[in-house]
Design a protein around this motif. Structure first.
Motif, PDB file in Angstrom:
ATOM      1  N   MET A   1     -25.727   4.213  60.659  1.00 49.25           N
ATOM      2  CA  MET A   1     -25.685   3.334  59.494  1.00 49.25           C
ATOM      3  C   MET A   1     -26.878   3.644  58.594  1.00 49.25           C
ATOM      4  SD  MET A   1     -25.441  -0.735  59.453  1.00 49.25           S
ATOM      5  CE  MET A   1     -24.559  -1.439  58.135  1.00 49.25           C
ATOM      6  N   LYS A   2     -26.628   3.722  57.338  1.00 52.14           N
ATOM      7  CA  LYS A   2     -27.674   4.001  56.362  1.00 52.14           C
ATOM      8  C   LYS A   2     -27.764   2.834  55.378  1.00 52.14           C
ATOM      9  CE  LYS A   2     -26.771   8.907  56.666  1.00 52.14           C
ATOM     10  NZ  LYS A   2     -26.094  10.007  56.037  1.00 52.14           N
ATOM     11  N   LEU A   3     -28.858   2.794  54.627  1.00 48.81           N
ATOM     12  CA  LEU A   3     -29.078   1.744  53.644  1.00 48.81           C
ATOM     13  C   LEU A   3     -27.977   1.724  52.594  1.00 48.81           C
ATOM     14  CD1 LEU A   3     -31.196  -0.423  53.101  1.00 48.81           C
ATOM     15  CD2 LEU A   3     -32.341   1.135  51.560  1.00 48.81           C
ATOM     16  N   SER A   4     -27.474   2.890  52.249  1.00 49.85           N
ATOM     17  CA  SER A   4     -26.420   2.977  51.243  1.00 49.85           C
ATOM     18  C   SER A   4     -25.072   2.476  51.757  1.00 49.85           C
ATOM     19  CB  SER A   4     -26.283   4.408  50.748  1.00 49.85           C
ATOM     20  OG  SER A   4     -25.921   5.255  51.832  1.00 49.85           O
ATOM     21  N   ASP A   5     -24.959   2.283  53.084  1.00 48.77           N
ATOM     22  CA  ASP A   5     -23.700   1.781  53.650  1.00 48.77           C
ATOM     23  C   ASP A   5     -23.592   0.254  53.581  1.00 48.77           C
ATOM     24  OD1 ASP A   5     -22.973   4.330  54.262  1.00 48.77           O
ATOM     25  OD2 ASP A   5     -23.690   4.235  56.346  1.00 48.77           O
ATOM     26  N   LEU A   6     -24.700  -0.438  53.261  1.00 46.56           N
ATOM     27  CA  LEU A   6     -24.685  -1.911  53.237  1.00 46.56           C
ATOM     28  C   LEU A   6     -23.813  -2.419  52.100  1.00 46.56           C
ATOM     29  CD1 LEU A   6     -28.429  -2.787  53.916  1.00 46.56           C
ATOM     30  CD2 LEU A   6     -26.499  -2.925  55.502  1.00 46.56           C
ATOM     31  N   ARG A   7     -22.950  -3.351  52.406  1.00 44.88           N
ATOM     32  CA  ARG A   7     -22.067  -3.949  51.410  1.00 44.88           C
ATOM     33  C   ARG A   7     -22.027  -5.453  51.651  1.00 44.88           C
ATOM     34  NH1 ARG A   7     -22.089   0.258  49.291  1.00 44.88           N
ATOM     35  NH2 ARG A   7     -20.526   1.871  49.084  1.00 44.88           N
ATOM     36  N   SER A   8     -21.763  -6.197  50.608  1.00 39.25           N
ATOM     37  CA  SER A   8     -21.534  -7.644  50.763  1.00 39.25           C
ATOM     38  C   SER A   8     -20.198  -7.841  51.460  1.00 39.25           C
ATOM     39  CB  SER A   8     -21.490  -8.339  49.403  1.00 39.25           C
ATOM     40  OG  SER A   8     -22.716  -8.174  48.740  1.00 39.25           O
ATOM     41  N   PRO A   9     -20.047  -8.930  52.241  1.00 38.40           N
ATOM     42  CA  PRO A   9     -18.749  -9.177  52.881  1.00 38.40           C
ATOM     43  C   PRO A   9     -17.661  -9.425  51.848  1.00 38.40           C
ATOM     44  CG  PRO A   9     -20.260 -10.993  53.286  1.00 38.40           C
ATOM     45  CD  PRO A   9     -21.042  -9.931  52.604  1.00 38.40           C
ATOM     46  N   GLN A  10     -16.438  -9.225  52.232  1.00 38.46           N
ATOM     47  CA  GLN A  10     -15.290  -9.394  51.337  1.00 38.46           C
ATOM     48  C   GLN A  10     -15.260 -10.830  50.794  1.00 38.46           C
ATOM     49  OE1 GLN A  10     -13.232  -6.864  50.571  1.00 38.46           O
ATOM     50  NE2 GLN A  10     -12.097  -8.144  49.140  1.00 38.46           N
ATOM     51  N   GLY A  11     -15.193 -10.963  49.478  1.00 36.91           N
ATOM     52  CA  GLY A  11     -15.099 -12.283  48.842  1.00 36.91           C
ATOM     53  C   GLY A  11     -16.439 -12.923  48.527  1.00 36.91           C
ATOM     54  N   ALA A  12     -17.556 -12.271  48.854  1.00 38.71           N
ATOM     55  CA  ALA A  12     -18.875 -12.859  48.590  1.00 38.71           C
ATOM     56  C   ALA A  12     -19.184 -12.855  47.096  1.00 38.71           C
ATOM     57  CB  ALA A  12     -19.955 -12.100  49.344  1.00 38.71           C
ATOM     58  N   ASN A  13     -18.795 -11.806  46.407  1.00 34.06           N
ATOM     59  CA  ASN A  13     -19.033 -11.721  44.974  1.00 34.06           C
ATOM     60  C   ASN A  13     -17.709 -11.828  44.246  1.00 34.06           C
ATOM     61  OD1 ASN A  13     -21.815 -11.251  45.255  1.00 34.06           O
ATOM     62  ND2 ASN A  13     -21.411  -9.100  45.738  1.00 34.06           N
ATOM     63  N   LYS A  14     -17.645 -12.765  43.301  1.00 35.90           N
ATOM     64  CA  LYS A  14     -16.408 -13.013  42.586  1.00 35.90           C
ATOM     65  C   LYS A  14     -16.649 -12.772  41.106  1.00 35.90           C
ATOM     66  CE  LYS A  14     -13.003 -16.689  42.106  1.00 35.90           C
ATOM     67  NZ  LYS A  14     -12.724 -18.095  42.369  1.00 35.90           N
ATOM     68  N   ASP A  15     -15.763 -12.066  40.456  1.00 36.78           N
ATOM     69  CA  ASP A  15     -15.913 -11.820  39.026  1.00 36.78           C
ATOM     70  C   ASP A  15     -15.760 -13.128  38.269  1.00 36.78           C
ATOM     71  OD1 ASP A  15     -16.235  -9.146  39.501  1.00 36.78           O
ATOM     72  OD2 ASP A  15     -14.118  -8.642  39.164  1.00 36.78           O
ATOM     73  N   ARG A  16     -16.540 -13.260  37.178  1.00 36.53           N
ATOM     74  CA  ARG A  16     -16.450 -14.471  36.370  1.00 36.53           C
ATOM     75  C   ARG A  16     -15.176 -14.450  35.530  1.00 36.53           C
ATOM     76  NH1 ARG A  16     -17.673 -14.031  31.014  1.00 36.53           N
ATOM     77  NH2 ARG A  16     -18.610 -12.075  30.318  1.00 36.53           N
ATOM     78  N   LYS A  17     -14.766 -15.635  35.033  1.00 36.71           N
ATOM     79  CA  LYS A  17     -13.596 -15.716  34.151  1.00 36.71           C
ATOM     80  C   LYS A  17     -13.969 -15.089  32.816  1.00 36.71           C
ATOM     81  CE  LYS A  17     -11.526 -20.051  35.704  1.00 36.71           C
ATOM     82  NZ  LYS A  17     -11.168 -21.416  35.310  1.00 36.71           N
ATOM     83  N   ARG A  18     -13.181 -14.145  32.351  1.00 40.59           N
ATOM     84  CA  ARG A  18     -13.421 -13.566  31.032  1.00 40.59           C
ATOM     85  C   ARG A  18     -12.386 -14.143  30.094  1.00 40.59           C
ATOM     86  NH1 ARG A  18     -13.206  -8.080  30.250  1.00 40.59           N
ATOM     87  NH2 ARG A  18     -14.832  -8.282  28.659  1.00 40.59           N
ATOM     88  N   VAL A  19     -12.706 -15.315  29.529  1.00 39.22           N
ATOM     89  CA  VAL A  19     -11.739 -16.004  28.680  1.00 39.22           C
ATOM     90  C   VAL A  19     -11.707 -15.369  27.300  1.00 39.22           C
ATOM     91  CG1 VAL A  19     -11.957 -18.176  29.931  1.00 39.22           C
ATOM     92  CG2 VAL A  19     -13.442 -17.744  28.000  1.00 39.22           C
ATOM     93  N   GLY A  20     -10.549 -15.446  26.662  1.00 40.55           N
ATOM     94  CA  GLY A  20     -10.404 -14.907  25.316  1.00 40.55           C
ATOM     95  C   GLY A  20     -10.444 -13.387  25.272  1.00 40.55           C
ATOM     96  N   ARG A  21     -10.011 -12.724  26.351  1.00 44.29           N
ATOM     97  CA  ARG A  21     -10.062 -11.261  26.389  1.00 44.29           C
ATOM     98  C   ARG A  21      -8.663 -10.663  26.601  1.00 44.29           C
ATOM     99  NH1 ARG A  21     -14.270 -12.536  24.801  1.00 44.29           N
ATOM    100  NH2 ARG A  21     -16.334 -11.724  25.306  1.00 44.29           N
ATOM    101  N   GLY A  22      -7.653 -11.337  26.118  1.00 44.40           N
ATOM    102  CA  GLY A  22      -6.306 -10.769  26.161  1.00 44.40           C
ATOM    103  C   GLY A  22      -5.525 -11.138  27.404  1.00 44.40           C
ATOM    104  N   HIS A  23      -4.254 -10.629  27.428  1.00 46.06           N
ATOM    105  CA  HIS A  23      -3.328 -11.002  28.492  1.00 46.06           C
ATOM    106  C   HIS A  23      -3.747 -10.501  29.858  1.00 46.06           C
ATOM    107  CE1 HIS A  23      -0.166 -12.820  26.049  1.00 46.06           C
ATOM    108  NE2 HIS A  23      -0.569 -11.989  25.089  1.00 46.06           N
ATOM    109  N   GLY A  24      -4.398  -9.380  29.921  1.00 39.66           N
ATOM    110  CA  GLY A  24      -4.782  -8.816  31.213  1.00 39.66           C
ATOM    111  C   GLY A  24      -5.800  -9.658  31.958  1.00 39.66           C
ATOM    112  N   SER A  25      -6.525 -10.533  31.244  1.00 42.28           N
ATOM    113  CA  SER A  25      -7.564 -11.334  31.889  1.00 42.28           C
ATOM    114  C   SER A  25      -6.974 -12.450  32.744  1.00 42.28           C
ATOM    115  CB  SER A  25      -8.490 -11.938  30.835  1.00 42.28           C
ATOM    116  OG  SER A  25      -7.794 -12.921  30.090  1.00 42.28           O
ATOM    117  N   GLY A  26      -5.739 -12.867  32.423  1.00 41.33           N
ATOM    118  CA  GLY A  26      -5.135 -13.981  33.138  1.00 41.33           C
ATOM    119  C   GLY A  26      -5.540 -15.339  32.582  1.00 41.33           C
TER     120      GLY A  26
END
Length: 180
Positions: free
Chosen positions: A1-26
């Motif tokens: 294991m190397k330092l570059s292999d460290l990752r956050s667990p699945q679901g720890a970081n969530k993208d913010r809502k990008r409102v007003g950015r078209g249909h693809g944003s949801g």
């Protein structure tokens, strides 16, 4: 294991809502604000203390913010240790004016109450509005005397009214009754 292999667990970081950015944003038409109503509008929203239009609790209950009884008697508390430490000669009559002069008491409008904290080694004559039982015993054991100051009780009238306007109104009413 190397330092570059460290990752956050699945679901720890969530993208913010990008409102007003078209249909693809949801988040297109209403941008996650729902359909109608105060909170969907620009500049809308209500303060945290708002209670749906009913009188807020901070207006209903003034004592929640603090309450001062305007009829209570306020006292300057003086301990025997303060009197013993002061440069007062034996046999001196201690009055509220003398305590004010010595700087033991600051507010001349408050009554004086002598408390029994500390010891007293010299005989004093003490005039005060109130004296605790322990203080009285210590003062008399040291050869001193205690005199209570009698104060006439103030009439309790609301909003600072005095008796004079009430008498003047009664006189006007009696004069108008005599003329009729």
């Amino acid at each position: 294991m190397k330092l570059s292999d460290l990752r956050s667990p699945q679901g720890a970081n969530k993208d913010r809502k990008r409102v007003g950015r078209g249909h693809g944003s949801g988040h297109v038409k209403t941008a996650g604000r729902g359909m109608k109503g105060q909170k969907s509008r620009t500049g809308g929203g209500i303060p945290a203390r708002f209670q749906g239009g009913q009188t807020p609790i901070q207006q209903q209950l003034p004592y929640k913010r603090g309450f001062t009884n305007i009829w209570s008697t306020r006292y300057n508390e003086v301990n025997l240790s303060q009197l013993n430490a002061a440069a007062i000669e034996d046999g001196t009559q201690i009055t509220p004016e003398l305590l004010l002069e010595l700087g033991i008491v600051r507010d001349p409008n408050k009554h004086i109450k002598i408390l029994g904290n500390g010891e007293i080694s010299r005989p004093f004559g003490i005039s005060a509005h109130k004296v605790s039982e322990g203080a009285r015993q210590k003062i008399e054991a040291a050869g001193g005397t205690v005199t209570l100051i009698e104060v006439a009780e103030q009439p309790r009238r609301s909003k600072g009214r005095t008796e004079a306007p009430v008498r003047a109104r009664a006189a006007r009413l009696s004069n108008s009754a005599d003329q009729a």
